[in-house]
Design a protein around this motif. Structure first.
Motif, PDB file in Angstrom:
ATOM      1  N   LYS A 112      54.632  86.034  72.378  1.00  0.00           N
ATOM      2  CA  LYS A 112      53.610  86.951  72.923  1.00  0.00           C
ATOM      3  C   LYS A 112      52.865  86.295  74.084  1.00  0.00           C
ATOM      4  CE  LYS A 112      49.760  89.829  71.229  1.00  0.00           C
ATOM      5  NZ  LYS A 112      50.395  91.144  71.028  1.00  0.00           N
ATOM      6  N   LEU A 113      52.495  85.022  73.906  1.00  0.00           N
ATOM      7  CA  LEU A 113      51.767  84.313  74.958  1.00  0.00           C
ATOM      8  C   LEU A 113      52.626  84.144  76.205  1.00  0.00           C
ATOM      9  CD1 LEU A 113      49.999  81.557  72.809  1.00  0.00           C
ATOM     10  CD2 LEU A 113      48.944  83.571  73.850  1.00  0.00           C
ATOM     11  N   TRP A 171      46.473  89.807  64.561  1.00  0.00           N
ATOM     12  CA  TRP A 171      46.792  89.278  65.891  1.00  0.00           C
ATOM     13  C   TRP A 171      47.841  90.117  66.630  1.00  0.00           C
ATOM     14  CZ3 TRP A 171      47.159  83.202  65.158  1.00  0.00           C
ATOM     15  CH2 TRP A 171      45.866  82.695  64.996  1.00  0.00           C
ATOM     16  N   GLU A 175      43.213  84.502  74.233  1.00  0.00           N
ATOM     17  CA  GLU A 175      44.586  84.181  73.869  1.00  0.00           C
ATOM     18  C   GLU A 175      44.724  82.708  73.484  1.00  0.00           C
ATOM     19  OE1 GLU A 175      47.470  86.514  73.906  1.00  0.00           O
ATOM     20  OE2 GLU A 175      45.568  87.545  73.561  1.00  0.00           O
ATOM     21  N   ARG A 235      41.268  81.112  69.751  1.00  0.00           N
ATOM     22  CA  ARG A 235      41.526  82.218  68.827  1.00  0.00           C
ATOM     23  C   ARG A 235      40.703  82.083  67.544  1.00  0.00           C
ATOM     24  NH1 ARG A 235      46.193  84.689  70.788  1.00  0.00           N
ATOM     25  NH2 ARG A 235      46.277  86.016  68.934  1.00  0.00           N
TER      26      ARG A 235
END
Length: 662
Positions: free
Chosen positions: A136-137, A168, A392, A395
């Motif tokens: 995702k990052l 998340w 991001e 967290r």
């Protein structure tokens, strides 16, 4: 016969799925023969469940991480792992995937994007969260997929993993292989919901129950679920109903299973039914299926011939010890910047600066912890970080330490670094399994680094009572594969934290709460490392050695200032694993009398290990028995006067006097 839905799949795809499905079944049948012959020692059979592993693996991309368990041979074969190499692994051969250090399916391969399991089944699910977070990052357009059995859904890690994935919004697929039994415990003794897929609703994620013996349903479902996870960036729970036709492992037997269940599920055999359907549909002819079967059986024999050719194990203690840690060299030592600008910083500010500089230095560093974002953490160490680096990378986490530590390890699989903040060191107990069984052992087991730092606000003296004041460093010093550091000065606090983040191995970083705002000292502005495993000589003396760390350093310095008539030698260990034995020996040689001082309780504390090592290796220089000064063997009391009596500091003078009396 089962009813299959072709759903537009080409003949070649249908044939490919058949080959993939048959291959692990034939391998297993051969393994069971070898087991009866005594040529392999143990086997976990997935006969009857192959469609799940095979279909799910075929539905993913080659570079998407899979987290399998015991009965997922189809994952390993589906990722193209050669049988001869797998066989070496199952035999415990030194040229297997884990160099003889594991057997069965307790191994992984980064090249194949398969992560090795541990016997504690639930933690695999939390690692998948980390791999999905990395995707995702990166914006990589990848999912992660993790397996669990029906029994594993009762573990806390299952629930923590689902919750974190949902909160998340992670592109991760959780597959439950519901085969009716957790070893011998039937599902009616495991849960009360109608279907395990229903649990997904409680976590706010989509879920579905499917026929796990239907290869086309599994393949089509996982392909569709994968698309959903990528499009919506959300997790998905898939329950596959199936049955295992063998015992939990072969030695377990199947006497606890009603005979009629075997008869019922034999009619649902995923390979027999699929082959019959392919023949009826004219996709394949009997000659072709027979040829495929014969060809694969011949390949098995050829691969096994190679697998049996391993050389005998060559035992080397040096090699074993060397492989506990991933190699690492310090690149930015403190000595290179000691002449540069320094200013006085509080202990807490040095830690914060180390994190900021590390976040700037490593754009792949992710910070995780309870309340560390907008709130800045319980002690405000990360205050302002979320504004500078974004949500991001900074967290907030739910209150589920095990899942977050597992996610940190999952991030490592994709080349990320992570820092997990325990709100208090005491709370690490609920993440203990991940640390000592997953993070610590993974490099030794199959060469995967665990690039994780766990910050541990620790210690007493602040009136916080038995659940916020413990000194629990000894829990981790006993665990090979971890590194444990414990700074006492602002300069070391910064340098050791930077070193810990740079190190590809898991580091437990203890920081004493009572030092946060009470201790200040010069700290270079530059980015630097204090080498892990090297002690600091605080004071050189010839009469008595005090070997200590953390708050104990300040207790020893205060005692020395009050007693200038005693020529004390004070050594700050700084690192508890590994220890600087050369510095310890040098201190013993200088004085001949040694006092080991730590805030931890006496029994089982690191002082006992140090005393044993000194007695074994430095006996000729000792002029008195090695003595320990530690806190009382009680929980940490709340009341200030009780706590002061508890702490080792209250007995330091008494122990020094006894030692000097020899």
């Amino acid at each position: 016969m089962m009813e299959y839905q072709r759903k537009g799949l080409s003949n070649e795809t249908l044939k490919d799925l058949y080959r993939r499905l048959l291959w692990p079944r034939l391998i297993e049948e051969k393994m069971l023969v070898l087991l009866r012959q005594g040529r392999i020692s143990k086997w976990f059979s997935g006969i009857g469940q192959e469609a799940i592993s095979v279909g799910a693996t075929a539905a993913l991309q080659q570079e998407e991480w899979i987290f399998p368990l015991h009965r997922n041979l189809g994952v390993f074969t589906g990722r193209g792992m050669p049988l001869h190499q797998l066989f070496k692994q199952w035999q415990g051969a030194q040229d297997g995937y884990s160099k003889g250090r594991e057997r069965s399916f307790h191994f992984g391969s980064a090249d194949h994007h398969v992560c090795g399991m541990i016997s504690h089944l639930g933690p695999q699910l939390t690692l998948a969260n980390g791999a999905a977070l990395a995707a995702k990052l990166k914006g990589a357009g990848k999912v992660a997929l993790a397996f669990t059995g029906d029994g594993g859904t009762s573990e806390g890690d299952f629930h923590e993993a689902l919750n974190v994935a949902a909160v998340w919004d992670l592109p991760v697929i959780f597959i439950i292989e519901n085969n009716g039994y957790g070893l011998s415990t039937p599902v009616n003794e495991q849960y009360r919901c109608t279907q395990l897929a229903d649990r997904g609703k409680g976590y706010g994620m989509e879920s579905v129950t499917i026929d796990g013996n239907d290869i086309l349903t599994v393949y089509d479902t996982i392909k569709g679920v994968r698309d959903y996870c990528l499009q919506h960036q959300k997790p998905y729970l898939v329950e596959c109903m199936t049955f295992r036709m063998r015992g939990h492992e072969e030695a377990s037997g199947t006497k606890y299973v009603p005979k009629e269940l075997f008869e019922t599920w034999a009619e649902k055999d995923p390979i027999k039914n699929y082959e019959t359907w392919l023949l009826q549909e004219g996709v394949m002819g009997a000659d072709e299926t027979a040829h495929i079967r014969q060809s694969q059986q011949q390949q098995i024999e050829a691969e096994l011939a190679m697998g049996f050719q391993s050389e005998p194990v060559q035992v080397s203690s040096e090699k074993e010890l060397a492989d506990v840690y991933a190699p690492h060299t310090v690149k930015y030592p403190l000595r290179q910047v000691q002449d540069t600008a320094a200013r006085s910083l509080r202990f807490i500010d040095a830690i914060s600066e180390a994190l900021r500089q590390s976040m700037d230095w490593h754009t792949n560093l992710v910070l995780m912890g309870q309340d560390i974002a907008a709130y800045g953490g319980a002690f405000k160490i990360t205050e302002g970080f979320v504004q500078q680096y974004g949500k991001e990378r900074v967290r907030n986490t739910p209150l589920c330490e095990s899942a977050i530590i597992g996610a940190a390890l999952g991030l490592s699989l994709e080349g990320y670094k992570s820092m997990v903040e325990m709100q208090f060191a005491d709370f690490v107990s609920v993440g203990f399994n991940q640390i000592v069984n997953n993070l610590a052992k993974i490099h030794y087991r199959w060469g995967q680094n665990a690039d994780v730092v766990i910050r541990m606000p620790t210690g007493g003296g602040v009136g916080a009572g038995p659940f916020h004041s413990q000194s629990n460093e000894a829990w981790f010093v006993h665990t090979p594969g971890l590194k444990v550091v414990y700074p006492s000065t602002p300069e070391d606090a910064k340098g050791l934290l930077i070193a810990a983040i740079n190190d590809p191995n898991p580091v437990i970083y203890f920081e004493h709460k009572a030092l946060y705002r009470s201790i200040s000292g010069p700290v270079p502005e530059a980015y630097y490392e204090v080498e892990i495993g090297k002690a600091r000589q605080v004071k050189v003396g010839e009469e008595l050695s005090i070997i200590t760390y953390g708050a104990g350093v300040h207790w020893a310095e205060a005692f020395a200032a009050e007693h200038p008539e005693i020529d004390l030698d004070i050594l700050d260990l700084r690192s508890l694993l590994p220890l600087d034995y050369d510095a310890i020996q040098a201190s013993v040689q200088r004085t001949g009398k040694v006092l080991l001082l730590h805030e931890d309780t006496l029994v089982g504390g690191i002082g006992g290990e140090l005393a044993a090592w000194i007695a074994e290796h430095c006996f000729e220089w000792l002029d008195a028995p090695v003595m320990r000064c530690a806190s009382l063997d009680t929980p940490v009391p709340f009341h200030t006067e009780l706590e002061q009596n508890f702490l080792a500091k209250s007995r330091l003078g008494e122990v020094v006097d006894r030692l000097l009396g020899y």
